[in-house]
Write a protein that holds these residues in place. Structure first.
Motif, PDB file in Angstrom:
ATOM      1  N   HIS A  12       2.119   3.049   2.852  1.00  0.00           N
ATOM      2  CA  HIS A  12       1.317   3.742   1.834  1.00  0.00           C
ATOM      3  C   HIS A  12       0.195   4.537   2.504  1.00  0.00           C
ATOM      4  O   HIS A  12      -0.067   5.684   2.123  1.00  0.00           O
ATOM      5  CB  HIS A  12       0.725   2.741   0.839  1.00  0.00           C
ATOM      6  N   THR A  16       0.341   8.669   2.276  1.00  0.00           N
ATOM      7  CA  THR A  16      -0.774   9.288   1.551  1.00  0.00           C
ATOM      8  C   THR A  16      -1.540  10.237   2.465  1.00  0.00           C
ATOM      9  O   THR A  16      -1.898  11.354   2.073  1.00  0.00           O
ATOM     10  CB  THR A  16      -1.718   8.215   0.987  1.00  0.00           C
ATOM     11  N   LEU A  77       8.801   5.104  -1.857  1.00  0.00           N
ATOM     12  CA  LEU A  77       7.513   4.443  -2.097  1.00  0.00           C
ATOM     13  C   LEU A  77       6.970   4.782  -3.481  1.00  0.00           C
ATOM     14  O   LEU A  77       6.409   3.931  -4.170  1.00  0.00           O
ATOM     15  CB  LEU A  77       6.500   4.855  -1.031  1.00  0.00           C
ATOM     16  N   GLU A  81       6.215   2.049  -6.314  1.00  0.00           N
ATOM     17  CA  GLU A  81       4.884   1.964  -6.910  1.00  0.00           C
ATOM     18  C   GLU A  81       4.962   2.100  -8.423  1.00  0.00           C
ATOM     19  O   GLU A  81       4.280   1.380  -9.164  1.00  0.00           O
ATOM     20  CB  GLU A  81       3.989   3.064  -6.329  1.00  0.00           C
TER      21      GLU A  81
END
Length: 303
Positions: A12, A16, A77, A81
């Motif tokens: 993550h 990001t 991902l 999420e």
């Protein structure tokens, strides 16, 4: 079987930072410190035994390995999420977060929502901030009504709603005066009038004239950046405007504005309901999608 993949928190942090091009922005998004993001990515590079990012004064640059990892993990991902957020709360199955083009929300959607709430009182609907380039990279919105072409969002499940048809509107007194003078017997005579248009759709007049068989280039008009202001300008008899029919249906029905040449003209663009593929079967979204498609189809047929 030996597991070769790293931890979710490290992935993550990496994806990001790769998406935002900044450790600082990644830290703000993930509610972490910049140091925590940096250490997570460092652990990831140690895990793979090679650098994934290069930092410079201009920001972050992915290495070849970093680009491969980002391309392979970003979408999974996001899906994990999304489903994790939904599964953590049973109530989430009956809540829908929606982003909508502001004009369509205020003029068209909100006045029709009481019908949706009567049919589905169990569903809570909330509005997220609208982003023209919505990429569903955050947990919300679950879906968005965007302006464009359905194929603009190939990774999404998309449904055309309405908004392709455009119509010319003017003040009733202007139409009456032109008719009394023996004018406006054909659409080409509108070229002599003050033209108003939306700043985000400067080509709509040209498309309208082309569609009704009028040759030539329309004269420069006055650009306004909100549909509500355009409608007010027409009601003040400042000129004539071309707008999407769904946004001025009520004004035409009540006679506050009129259409001097009510000729069907359609564009390729319109309003599209979009959601990530993995969310299309979300219970609240499925109910909303069925309802809005029904309402939009009924209004397209009535046009």
């Amino acid at each position: 079987m030996k597991i070769h993949s790293p931890s979710m928190s490290e992935l993550h942090a990496f994806t990001t930072a790769a998406r935002l091009g900044s450790f600082t922005k990644a830290a703000e998004t993930l509610c972490l410190t910049q140091g925590a993001v940096s250490r997570a990515i460092s652990r990831l590079e140690t895990h793979f035994g090679q650098p994934l990012m290069k930092r410079s004064a201009h920001g972050l640059t992915l290495t070849d390995a970093g680009r491969r990892l980002a391309d392979a993990t970003a979408e999974p991902l996001q899906a994990i999420e999304s489903i994790s957020s939904e599964l953590r709360s049973t109530a989430g199955r009956q809540h829908l977060s929606l982003a909508v083009v502001p004009t369509l929300a205020s003029v068209w959607l909100v006045p029709r929502l009481p019908d949706f709430h009567r049919r589905h009182p169990e569903i809570t609907l909330s509005f997220a901030a609208y982003r023209r380039d919505e990429d569903f990279s955050q947990a919300t919105p679950h879906a968005a009504i965007l302006s464009g072409l359905p194929h603009q969002w190939p990774q999404c499940h998309s449904d055309y709603l309405l908004g392709r048809e455009i119509v010319v509107i003017c003040h009733p007194d202007r139409l009456q005066a032109r008719k009394a003078a023996g004018l406006w017997t054909d659409p080409g005579q509108l070229l002599q009038e003050p033209l108003l248009y939306h700043a985000n759709a400067p080509d709509n007049w040209q498309r309208w004239f082309d569609s009704v068989g009028v040759a030539g280039k329309p004269p420069p008009g006055t650009a306004l950046d909100q549909v509500s202001i355009l409608v007010r300008a027409v009601m003040a008899d400042m000129g004539i405007a071309v707008l999407q029919r769904c946004l001025v249906r009520d004004e035409i029905a009540t006679g506050r504005v009129v259409s001097p040449f009510d000729i069907p003209v359609s564009l390729d663009r319109g309003y599209v309901l979009c959601c990530p593929q993995q969310r299309k079967d979300h219970p609240a979204l499925s109910a909303f999608r069925a309802w809005i498609l029904e309402v939009a189809a009924r209004e397209r047929q009535a046009a």
